[in-house]
Structure formats: C-alpha cells, structure tokens
Design a protein around this motif. Structure first.
Motif, PDB file in Angstrom:
ATOM      1  N   TYR A  94       0.913  -1.198   0.116  1.00 16.83           N
ATOM      2  CA  TYR A  94       0.028   0.010   0.110  1.00 16.83           C
ATOM      3  C   TYR A  94       0.957   1.289  -0.159  1.00 16.83           C
ATOM      4  O   TYR A  94       1.562   1.509   0.776  1.00 16.83           O
ATOM      5  N   TYR A  95       0.522   1.944  -0.946  1.00 11.76           N
ATOM      6  CA  TYR A  95       1.356   3.327  -1.169  1.00 11.76           C
ATOM      7  C   TYR A  95       0.636   4.686  -0.836  1.00 11.76           C
ATOM      8  O   TYR A  95      -0.621   4.681  -1.340  1.00 11.76           O
ATOM      9  N   CYS A  96       1.134   5.366  -0.051  1.00 13.07           N
ATOM     10  CA  CYS A  96       0.458   6.793   0.096  1.00 13.07           C
ATOM     11  C   CYS A  96       0.893   7.790  -1.158  1.00 13.07           C
ATOM     12  O   CYS A  96       2.127   7.510  -1.521  1.00 13.07           O
ATOM     13  N   ALA A  97      -0.117   8.556  -1.469  1.00 17.73           N
ATOM     14  CA  ALA A  97       0.196   9.536  -2.692  1.00 17.73           C
ATOM     15  C   ALA A  97      -0.241  10.714  -2.280  1.00 17.73           C
ATOM     16  O   ALA A  97      -1.267  11.206  -1.559  1.00 17.73           O
ATOM     17  N   ALA A  98       0.612  11.676  -3.045  1.00 14.59           N
ATOM     18  CA  ALA A  98      -0.149  12.895  -2.862  1.00 14.59           C
ATOM     19  C   ALA A  98      -0.398  13.900  -4.187  1.00 14.59           C
ATOM     20  O   ALA A  98       0.644  13.686  -5.196  1.00 14.59           O
ATOM     21  N   ARG A  99      -1.198  14.585  -4.613  1.00 15.66           N
ATOM     22  CA  ARG A  99      -1.289  15.482  -5.818  1.00 15.66           C
ATOM     23  C   ARG A  99      -1.865  16.920  -5.408  1.00 15.66           C
ATOM     24  O   ARG A  99      -2.774  17.006  -4.545  1.00 15.66           O
ATOM     25  N   TYR A 100      -1.296  17.917  -5.987  1.00 16.47           N
ATOM     26  CA  TYR A 100      -1.724  19.265  -5.713  1.00 16.47           C
ATOM     27  C   TYR A 100      -2.974  19.284  -6.539  1.00 16.47           C
ATOM     28  O   TYR A 100      -3.144  19.277  -7.529  1.00 16.47           O
ATOM     29  N   GLY A 101      -4.296  19.859  -5.746  1.00 15.73           N
ATOM     30  CA  GLY A 101      -5.347  20.136  -6.292  1.00 15.73           C
ATOM     31  C   GLY A 101      -6.330  18.859  -6.223  1.00 15.73           C
ATOM     32  O   GLY A 101      -6.884  18.511  -5.234  1.00 15.73           O
ATOM     33  N   ALA A 102      -6.908  18.338  -7.373  1.00 17.47           N
ATOM     34  CA  ALA A 102      -7.677  17.220  -7.144  1.00 17.47           C
ATOM     35  C   ALA A 102      -7.371  16.097  -6.651  1.00 17.47           C
ATOM     36  O   ALA A 102      -6.175  15.813  -6.583  1.00 17.47           O
ATOM     37  N   LEU A 103      -8.396  15.174  -6.402  1.00 19.18           N
ATOM     38  CA  LEU A 103      -8.222  13.720  -5.790  1.00 19.18           C
ATOM     39  C   LEU A 103      -7.234  13.073  -6.874  1.00 19.18           C
ATOM     40  O   LEU A 103      -7.854  12.989  -8.123  1.00 19.18           O
ATOM     41  N   PRO A 104      -6.466  12.192  -6.510  1.00 20.63           N
ATOM     42  CA  PRO A 104      -5.712  11.495  -7.341  1.00 20.63           C
ATOM     43  C   PRO A 104      -6.312  10.072  -7.474  1.00 20.63           C
ATOM     44  O   PRO A 104      -6.438   9.316  -6.335  1.00 20.63           O
ATOM     45  N   THR A 105      -6.621   9.557  -8.598  1.00 22.66           N
ATOM     46  CA  THR A 105      -7.488   8.654  -8.538  1.00 22.66           C
ATOM     47  C   THR A 105      -6.738   7.611  -9.658  1.00 22.66           C
ATOM     48  O   THR A 105      -7.358   6.395 -10.022  1.00 22.66           O
ATOM     49  N   THR A 106      -5.741   8.178 -10.489  1.00 23.14           N
ATOM     50  CA  THR A 106      -4.840   7.381 -11.188  1.00 23.14           C
ATOM     51  C   THR A 106      -3.507   7.389 -10.812  1.00 23.14           C
ATOM     52  O   THR A 106      -3.174   8.467 -10.211  1.00 23.14           O
ATOM     53  N   VAL A 107      -2.573   6.635 -11.411  1.00 24.20           N
ATOM     54  CA  VAL A 107      -1.248   6.516 -11.057  1.00 24.20           C
ATOM     55  C   VAL A 107      -0.652   7.815 -11.732  1.00 24.20           C
ATOM     56  O   VAL A 107       0.484   8.496 -11.143  1.00 24.20           O
ATOM     57  N   VAL A 108      -0.799   8.121 -12.955  1.00 29.13           N
ATOM     58  CA  VAL A 108      -0.125   9.362 -13.521  1.00 29.13           C
ATOM     59  C   VAL A 108      -0.684  10.623 -13.119  1.00 29.13           C
ATOM     60  O   VAL A 108       0.042  11.328 -13.200  1.00 29.13           O
ATOM     61  N   GLU A 109      -1.706  10.577 -12.207  1.00 34.23           N
ATOM     62  CA  GLU A 109      -2.103  12.039 -11.477  1.00 34.23           C
ATOM     63  C   GLU A 109      -1.072  12.327 -10.343  1.00 34.23           C
ATOM     64  O   GLU A 109      -1.230  13.275  -9.701  1.00 34.23           O
ATOM     65  N   VAL A 110      -0.652  11.284  -9.737  1.00 33.74           N
ATOM     66  CA  VAL A 110       0.081  11.313  -8.479  1.00 33.74           C
ATOM     67  C   VAL A 110       1.414  11.859  -8.832  1.00 33.74           C
ATOM     68  O   VAL A 110       2.319  11.813  -9.591  1.00 33.74           O
ATOM     69  N   GLN A 111       1.641  12.971  -7.955  1.00 33.05           N
ATOM     70  CA  GLN A 111       2.938  13.607  -7.916  1.00 33.05           C
ATOM     71  C   GLN A 111       4.087  13.204  -6.974  1.00 33.05           C
ATOM     72  O   GLN A 111       5.230  13.272  -7.238  1.00 33.05           O
ATOM     73  N   TYR A 112       3.609  12.567  -5.843  1.00 29.22           N
ATOM     74  CA  TYR A 112       4.579  12.212  -4.747  1.00 29.22           C
ATOM     75  C   TYR A 112       4.003  10.919  -4.357  1.00 29.22           C
ATOM     76  O   TYR A 112       2.924  10.601  -4.063  1.00 29.22           O
ATOM     77  N   TRP A 113       5.035   9.895  -4.086  1.00 32.88           N
ATOM     78  CA  TRP A 113       4.693   8.845  -3.738  1.00 32.88           C
ATOM     79  C   TRP A 113       5.681   8.362  -2.297  1.00 32.88           C
ATOM     80  O   TRP A 113       6.777   8.860  -2.149  1.00 32.88           O
ATOM     81  N   GLY A 114       4.951   7.550  -1.277  1.00 34.91           N
ATOM     82  CA  GLY A 114       5.700   7.166  -0.117  1.00 34.91           C
ATOM     83  C   GLY A 114       6.421   5.731  -0.844  1.00 34.91           C
ATOM     84  O   GLY A 114       6.256   5.504  -1.809  1.00 34.91           O
ATOM     85  N   GLN A 115       7.036   5.136   0.373  1.00 34.67           N
ATOM     86  CA  GLN A 115       7.886   3.936  -0.134  1.00 34.67           C
ATOM     87  C   GLN A 115       7.107   2.738  -0.015  1.00 34.67           C
ATOM     88  O   GLN A 115       7.552   1.717  -0.670  1.00 34.67           O
ATOM     89  N   GLY A 116       5.727   2.739   0.609  1.00 30.30           N
ATOM     90  CA  GLY A 116       4.996   1.534   0.751  1.00 30.30           C
ATOM     91  C   GLY A 116       5.245   0.626   1.827  1.00 30.30           C
ATOM     92  O   GLY A 116       6.010   0.790   2.703  1.00 30.30           O
ATOM     93  N   THR A 117       3.962   0.183   2.302  1.00 32.84           N
ATOM     94  CA  THR A 117       4.024  -0.608   3.362  1.00 32.84           C
ATOM     95  C   THR A 117       3.041  -2.028   3.077  1.00 32.84           C
ATOM     96  O   THR A 117       2.087  -1.831   2.545  1.00 32.84           O
ATOM     97  N   GLN A 118       3.595  -3.048   3.496  1.00 37.66           N
ATOM     98  CA  GLN A 118       3.106  -4.261   3.062  1.00 37.66           C
ATOM     99  C   GLN A 118       2.014  -4.536   3.981  1.00 37.66           C
ATOM    100  O   GLN A 118       2.003  -4.758   5.153  1.00 37.66           O
ATOM    101  N   VAL A 119       0.910  -5.228   3.394  1.00 39.82           N
ATOM    102  CA  VAL A 119      -0.363  -5.588   4.029  1.00 39.82           C
ATOM    103  C   VAL A 119      -0.608  -7.094   3.394  1.00 39.82           C
ATOM    104  O   VAL A 119      -0.884  -7.489   2.290  1.00 39.82           O
ATOM    105  N   THR A 120      -0.678  -8.015   4.476  1.00 37.14           N
ATOM    106  CA  THR A 120      -0.793  -9.403   4.042  1.00 37.14           C
ATOM    107  C   THR A 120      -2.063  -9.981   5.000  1.00 37.14           C
ATOM    108  O   THR A 120      -1.976  -9.898   5.872  1.00 37.14           O
ATOM    109  N   VAL A 121      -3.098 -10.664   3.987  1.00 35.66           N
ATOM    110  CA  VAL A 121      -4.281 -11.076   4.718  1.00 35.66           C
ATOM    111  C   VAL A 121      -4.092 -12.416   4.424  1.00 35.66           C
ATOM    112  O   VAL A 121      -4.359 -13.151   3.324  1.00 35.66           O
ATOM    113  N   SER A 122      -4.221 -13.380   5.445  1.00 31.39           N
ATOM    114  CA  SER A 122      -4.121 -14.693   5.338  1.00 31.39           C
ATOM    115  C   SER A 122      -5.526 -15.466   5.456  1.00 31.39           C
ATOM    116  O   SER A 122      -6.459 -14.869   6.071  1.00 31.39           O
ATOM    117  N   SER A 123      -5.824 -16.459   4.614  1.00 31.57           N
ATOM    118  CA  SER A 123      -7.155 -16.942   4.711  1.00 31.57           C
ATOM    119  C   SER A 123      -7.385 -17.681   5.824  1.00 31.57           C
ATOM    120  O   SER A 123      -6.517 -18.265   6.494  1.00 31.57           O
TER     121      SER A 123
END
Length: 123
Positions: A94-123
């Motif tokens: 899961y990655y945090c993202a930031a965009r100036y202005g409108a909501l970021p809903t696609t990858v290309v709209e994102v200006q800044y990314w975090g490094q990510g954090t792993q989420v694992t859900v076991s069945s």
C-alpha cells in the motif's frame, strides 16, 4: 521536498482490521489531495481511496467501499486508511500518494509517492 512515510502494515487474518498511517512533511498540504494506492504481486498499481486535505471530501474504489475509510488529521499532517473486513485479495503493498489540487485516482495523476507498506491477509 515532500516526504510521505507510511506505517501500520502487517499480517492479519481474513476478517480482521488494520490502520495505515501516512505522515506527510515538506510543505503545507491544505491545497493538496492525498490518496492510497496498492499493488499486488504481478498486478498494476491501483487506486484505493483519496481525500482532499482542505475540505475532507473523500472518494473510494468500489472494491473497498463499506470496508475501508480514509481520513486525515490536519494538526498531525497525517492521513489514515482504516481497513476493516479484510480479504486475502486485499494483500498488496500500500502506497501513500499526494497531488496538488484534485483527488488522485490514477497513477499518472500522483506527484509524490511514499515507499509503501506491506499488508498481508491470510485466509
């Protein structure tokens, strides 16, 4: 320099909950929109949820509506993703993202990314 630092990932059983945090720094974010994206192995990065920092307006992907909630704490410059009723298919980085202005809903709209954090859900 904008920095986004995620935390809160981990291993959880199906049906459980996790809360991810994204600490933002480097500028005033009142005119920014923040989002969460995720990327599962072998799949493209996809939108999860977003929030306008100033108004608090939110938008979520259909796959997580009713289970995940995005929020922000302005004094702490932190955005959260509360994830409930987790499913194995929610397993991803899961990655945090930031965009100036409108909501970021696609990858290309994102200006800044975090490094990510792993989420694992076991069945």
């Amino acid at each position: 320099q904008v920095q986004l630092v995620e935390s809160g990932g981990g291993l959880v059983q199906a049906g459980g909950s996790l809360r991810l945090s994204c600490a933002a720094s480097g500028r005033t974010f009142v005119n920014y929109a923040m989002g969460w994206f995720r990327q599962a192995p072998g799949k493209e990065r996809e939108f999860v949820a977003a929030i306008r920092w100033g108004s608090g307006r939110t938008y979520s992907a259909d796959s997580v509506k009713g289970r995940f909630a995005i929020s922000r704490d302005s004094p702490k410059n932190t955005v959260y993703l509360q994830m409930n009723s987790l499913k194995p298919e929610d397993t991803a980085v899961y990655y945090c993202a930031a965009r100036y202005g409108a909501l970021p809903t696609t990858v290309v709209e994102v200006q800044y990314w975090g490094q990510g954090t792993q989420v694992t859900v076991s069945s």
